[in-house]
Design a protein around this motif. Structure first.
Motif, PDB file in Angstrom:
ATOM      1  N   ILE A 147      25.427 -50.558  83.724  1.00 30.65           N
ATOM      2  CA  ILE A 147      25.466 -52.006  83.920  1.00 30.65           C
ATOM      3  C   ILE A 147      25.995 -52.410  85.289  1.00 30.65           C
ATOM      4  O   ILE A 147      25.482 -53.352  85.912  1.00 30.65           O
ATOM      5  CB  ILE A 147      26.265 -52.693  82.780  1.00 30.65           C
ATOM      6  CG1 ILE A 147      26.066 -54.205  82.850  1.00 30.65           C
ATOM      7  CG2 ILE A 147      27.728 -52.282  82.804  1.00 30.65           C
ATOM      8  CD1 ILE A 147      26.523 -54.931  81.603  1.00 30.65           C
ATOM      9  N   ASN A 148      27.012 -51.716  85.806  1.00 30.37           N
ATOM     10  CA  ASN A 148      27.524 -52.069  87.132  1.00 30.37           C
ATOM     11  C   ASN A 148      26.494 -51.776  88.213  1.00 30.37           C
ATOM     12  O   ASN A 148      26.408 -52.486  89.229  1.00 30.37           O
ATOM     13  CB  ASN A 148      28.819 -51.309  87.425  1.00 30.37           C
ATOM     14  CG  ASN A 148      28.628 -49.799  87.430  1.00 30.37           C
ATOM     15  OD1 ASN A 148      28.041 -49.249  86.499  1.00 30.37           O
ATOM     16  ND2 ASN A 148      29.124 -49.128  88.460  1.00 30.37           N
ATOM     17  N   GLU A 149      25.660 -50.753  87.990  1.00 28.90           N
ATOM     18  CA  GLU A 149      24.600 -50.428  88.935  1.00 28.90           C
ATOM     19  C   GLU A 149      23.434 -51.410  88.821  1.00 28.90           C
ATOM     20  O   GLU A 149      22.746 -51.683  89.810  1.00 28.90           O
ATOM     21  CB  GLU A 149      24.128 -48.994  88.707  1.00 28.90           C
ATOM     22  CG  GLU A 149      25.206 -47.965  88.932  1.00 28.90           C
ATOM     23  CD  GLU A 149      24.787 -46.563  88.514  1.00 28.90           C
ATOM     24  OE1 GLU A 149      25.156 -45.604  89.218  1.00 28.90           O
ATOM     25  OE2 GLU A 149      24.108 -46.427  87.474  1.00 28.90           O
ATOM     26  N   CYS A 150      23.223 -51.959  87.631  1.00 32.62           N
ATOM     27  CA  CYS A 150      22.235 -53.031  87.475  1.00 32.62           C
ATOM     28  C   CYS A 150      22.630 -54.215  88.341  1.00 32.62           C
ATOM     29  O   CYS A 150      21.776 -54.841  88.991  1.00 32.62           O
ATOM     30  CB  CYS A 150      22.142 -53.480  86.018  1.00 32.62           C
ATOM     31  SG  CYS A 150      21.427 -52.276  84.888  1.00 32.62           S
ATOM     32  N   ALA A 151      23.911 -54.529  88.348  1.00 29.45           N
ATOM     33  CA  ALA A 151      24.402 -55.635  89.170  1.00 29.45           C
ATOM     34  C   ALA A 151      24.138 -55.368  90.649  1.00 29.45           C
ATOM     35  O   ALA A 151      23.698 -56.258  91.387  1.00 29.45           O
ATOM     36  CB  ALA A 151      25.893 -55.845  88.921  1.00 29.45           C
ATOM     37  N   GLU A 152      24.396 -54.142  91.093  1.00 28.59           N
ATOM     38  CA  GLU A 152      24.129 -53.775  92.483  1.00 28.59           C
ATOM     39  C   GLU A 152      22.643 -53.946  92.804  1.00 28.59           C
ATOM     40  O   GLU A 152      22.277 -54.430  93.877  1.00 28.59           O
ATOM     41  CB  GLU A 152      24.556 -52.330  92.741  1.00 28.59           C
ATOM     42  CG  GLU A 152      26.049 -52.074  92.653  1.00 28.59           C
ATOM     43  CD  GLU A 152      26.370 -50.587  92.784  1.00 28.59           C
ATOM     44  OE1 GLU A 152      25.623 -49.886  93.488  1.00 28.59           O
ATOM     45  OE2 GLU A 152      27.350 -50.134  92.173  1.00 28.59           O
ATOM     46  N   SER A 153      21.797 -53.540  91.872  1.00 28.98           N
ATOM     47  CA  SER A 153      20.348 -53.616  92.074  1.00 28.98           C
ATOM     48  C   SER A 153      19.878 -55.061  92.181  1.00 28.98           C
ATOM     49  O   SER A 153      19.023 -55.399  93.009  1.00 28.98           O
ATOM     50  CB  SER A 153      19.621 -52.894  90.940  1.00 28.98           C
ATOM     51  OG  SER A 153      20.028 -51.541  90.850  1.00 28.98           O
ATOM     52  N   VAL A 154      20.421 -55.912  91.325  1.00 30.83           N
ATOM     53  CA  VAL A 154      20.075 -57.334  91.366  1.00 30.83           C
ATOM     54  C   VAL A 154      20.450 -57.933  92.726  1.00 30.83           C
ATOM     55  O   VAL A 154      19.677 -58.689  93.335  1.00 30.83           O
ATOM     56  CB  VAL A 154      20.767 -58.094  90.222  1.00 30.83           C
ATOM     57  CG1 VAL A 154      20.678 -59.601  90.433  1.00 30.83           C
ATOM     58  CG2 VAL A 154      20.152 -57.711  88.888  1.00 30.83           C
ATOM     59  N   LYS A 155      21.627 -57.584  93.215  1.00 29.53           N
ATOM     60  CA  LYS A 155      22.066 -58.078  94.525  1.00 29.53           C
ATOM     61  C   LYS A 155      21.136 -57.602  95.636  1.00 29.53           C
ATOM     62  O   LYS A 155      20.833 -58.352  96.579  1.00 29.53           O
ATOM     63  CB  LYS A 155      23.491 -57.602  94.803  1.00 29.53           C
ATOM     64  CG  LYS A 155      24.552 -58.268  93.944  1.00 29.53           C
ATOM     65  CD  LYS A 155      25.922 -57.685  94.245  1.00 29.53           C
ATOM     66  CE  LYS A 155      26.998 -58.299  93.353  1.00 29.53           C
ATOM     67  NZ  LYS A 155      28.327 -57.683  93.591  1.00 29.53           N
ATOM     68  N   GLU A 156      20.691 -56.357  95.540  1.00 31.07           N
ATOM     69  CA  GLU A 156      19.795 -55.807  96.555  1.00 31.07           C
ATOM     70  C   GLU A 156      18.430 -56.504  96.528  1.00 31.07           C
ATOM     71  O   GLU A 156      17.866 -56.812  97.583  1.00 31.07           O
ATOM     72  CB  GLU A 156      19.623 -54.302  96.345  1.00 31.07           C
ATOM     73  CG  GLU A 156      20.765 -53.480  96.884  1.00 31.07           C
ATOM     74  CD  GLU A 156      20.792 -53.509  98.403  1.00 31.07           C
ATOM     75  OE1 GLU A 156      20.111 -52.698  99.044  1.00 31.07           O
ATOM     76  OE2 GLU A 156      21.486 -54.394  98.958  1.00 31.07           O
ATOM     77  N   ILE A 157      17.921 -56.745  95.336  1.00 32.33           N
ATOM     78  CA  ILE A 157      16.641 -57.448  95.219  1.00 32.33           C
ATOM     79  C   ILE A 157      16.753 -58.847  95.812  1.00 32.33           C
ATOM     80  O   ILE A 157      15.874 -59.305  96.542  1.00 32.33           O
ATOM     81  CB  ILE A 157      16.196 -57.485  93.743  1.00 32.33           C
ATOM     82  CG1 ILE A 157      15.759 -56.086  93.300  1.00 32.33           C
ATOM     83  CG2 ILE A 157      15.066 -58.499  93.537  1.00 32.33           C
ATOM     84  CD1 ILE A 157      15.526 -55.951  91.807  1.00 32.33           C
ATOM     85  N   GLU A 158      17.853 -59.519  95.516  1.00 36.94           N
ATOM     86  CA  GLU A 158      18.092 -60.852  96.088  1.00 36.94           C
ATOM     87  C   GLU A 158      18.203 -60.778  97.612  1.00 36.94           C
ATOM     88  O   GLU A 158      17.658 -61.635  98.331  1.00 36.94           O
ATOM     89  CB  GLU A 158      19.372 -61.445  95.485  1.00 36.94           C
ATOM     90  CG  GLU A 158      19.724 -62.827  95.964  1.00 36.94           C
ATOM     91  CD  GLU A 158      18.845 -63.927  95.386  1.00 36.94           C
ATOM     92  OE1 GLU A 158      18.849 -65.035  95.959  1.00 36.94           O
ATOM     93  OE2 GLU A 158      18.159 -63.676  94.370  1.00 36.94           O
ATOM     94  N   ARG A 159      18.870 -59.762  98.104  1.00 30.75           N
ATOM     95  CA  ARG A 159      19.105 -59.639  99.551  1.00 30.75           C
ATOM     96  C   ARG A 159      17.824 -59.484 100.345  1.00 30.75           C
ATOM     97  O   ARG A 159      17.642 -60.118 101.394  1.00 30.75           O
ATOM     98  CB  ARG A 159      20.026 -58.435  99.826  1.00 30.75           C
ATOM     99  CG  ARG A 159      20.302 -58.186 101.305  1.00 30.75           C
ATOM    100  CD  ARG A 159      21.138 -56.939 101.519  1.00 30.75           C
ATOM    101  NE  ARG A 159      20.424 -55.712 101.159  1.00 30.75           N
ATOM    102  CZ  ARG A 159      19.524 -55.104 101.943  1.00 30.75           C
ATOM    103  NH1 ARG A 159      19.180 -55.628 103.115  1.00 30.75           N
ATOM    104  NH2 ARG A 159      18.947 -53.980 101.540  1.00 30.75           N
TER     105      ARG A 159
END
Length: 215
Positions: A147-159
Motif C-alpha cells: 500500500i505504501n508503494e501504491c501511494a508512491e506510484s500514484v504520486k509518480e503518475i500525477e507527477r
C-alpha cells in the motif's frame, strides 16, 4: 470515477467455478515472466497474445474522451507487451507513445511495431520528466505493490502527467466481491474497498480519473 473500459469484452468463462489461487501460484505469477504471460492459466493469462477485439474500441473511447490527436503524448504504466499502445499507434501514428513495465519478459516479447517505445521499469519511480505526458494510463498495475508503494506510484503518475491520467485497480464494494478478489487474486498485493482507494488517491493529491476491477 469513469468506466472507460466499458467496451472491453467480458469473459465468457464461468467465474463461479474459477479455481482458488494458492500461495505458490501467486509467487510464480508475481515474477511476471513466461509463466505469468504465456504459461498455464493457473499462474496467469495462459497465453498473452494480441487480439484487436480487446483494445480497439477502448482506445477509441480514450481518444475521444481525452481529445487526443497526433500531437499527443501518451504513457502506459504497466504496458505488458504493448497491446494498448499498438492500437493507439494505429489510430494516432504520429503521437508520442511510451510504455513501461516491470517485466523484462513482456518487453522482450512485445509487439515489434511498438517495441522501440517500451522499456523495463517500475511505477514507483518513473524515468520521465515532470508534466511530460498529455495522458498517463495505468490499468491493473499499481495494486501489485504494497500500500505504501501504491501511494508512491500514484504520486509518480500525477507527477509525469500534464493534466490527464487514468488508473484502474482491484477493488470491491461488497463482502462477496471482496471474497472473490482475495480467492482469485494472483498478483495484487493491495486490494481495497473503493472508498479506501478514493482516500488513498486524495491523500496523495491525485487529480486524475479512475475506475475499478470488481469481480
Amino acid at each position: 470515477e469513469i468506466n472507460l473500459l466499458k467496451n472491453y469484452p467480458k469473459t465468457k468463462r464461468n467465474l463461479e467455478k474459477r479455481s482458488l489461487k494458492t500461495k505458490k501460484q501467486q509467487e510464480i505469477a508475481r515474477k511476471f515472466d513466461y509463466d505469468f504471460f504465456d504459461g498455464s492459466r493457473d499462474t496467469g493469462y495462459g497465453g498473452f497474445i494480441y487480439n484487436k477485439k480487446y483494445w480497439d474500441l477502448v482506445v477509441k473511447d480514450f481518444i475521444e474522451y481525452y481529445s487526443l490527436n497526433n500531437n499527443s503524448s501518451i504513457l502506459d504504466v504497466g504496458c505488458g507487451k504493448g497491446f494498448m499502445l499498438y492500437d493507439f499507434k494505429r489510430y494516432l501514428p504520429e503521437s508520442f507513445l511510451k510504455g513501461i513495465d516491470i517485466s523484462s519478459y513482456a518487453i522482450e516479447n512485445s509487439l515489434v511495431e511498438i517495441k522501440n517505445s517500451l522499456e523495463v521499469g517500475d511505477c514507483k519511480k518513473l524515468p520521465y520528466k515532470d508534466n511530460e505526458f498529455d495522458l498517463v494510463i495505468s490499468i491493473n498495475t499499481i495494486h501489485n505493490h504494497e500500500i505504501n508503494e501504491c501511494a508512491e506510484s500514484v504520486k509518480e503518475i500525477e507527477r509525469v502527467s500534464k493534466k490527464n491520467s487514468y488508473i484502474i485497480v482491484d477493488a470491491y464494494n461488497t463482502e462477496e466481491e471482496k471474497k472473490k478478489l482475495f480467492a482469485w487474486n494472483l498478483t495484487a498485493k493491495t486490494i481495497l474497498h473503493t472508498t479506501e482507494w478514493k482516500k488513498l488517491f486524495k491523500d496523495n493529491n491525485y487529480t486524475g480519473d479512475y475506475f475499478w476491477f470488481c469481480p
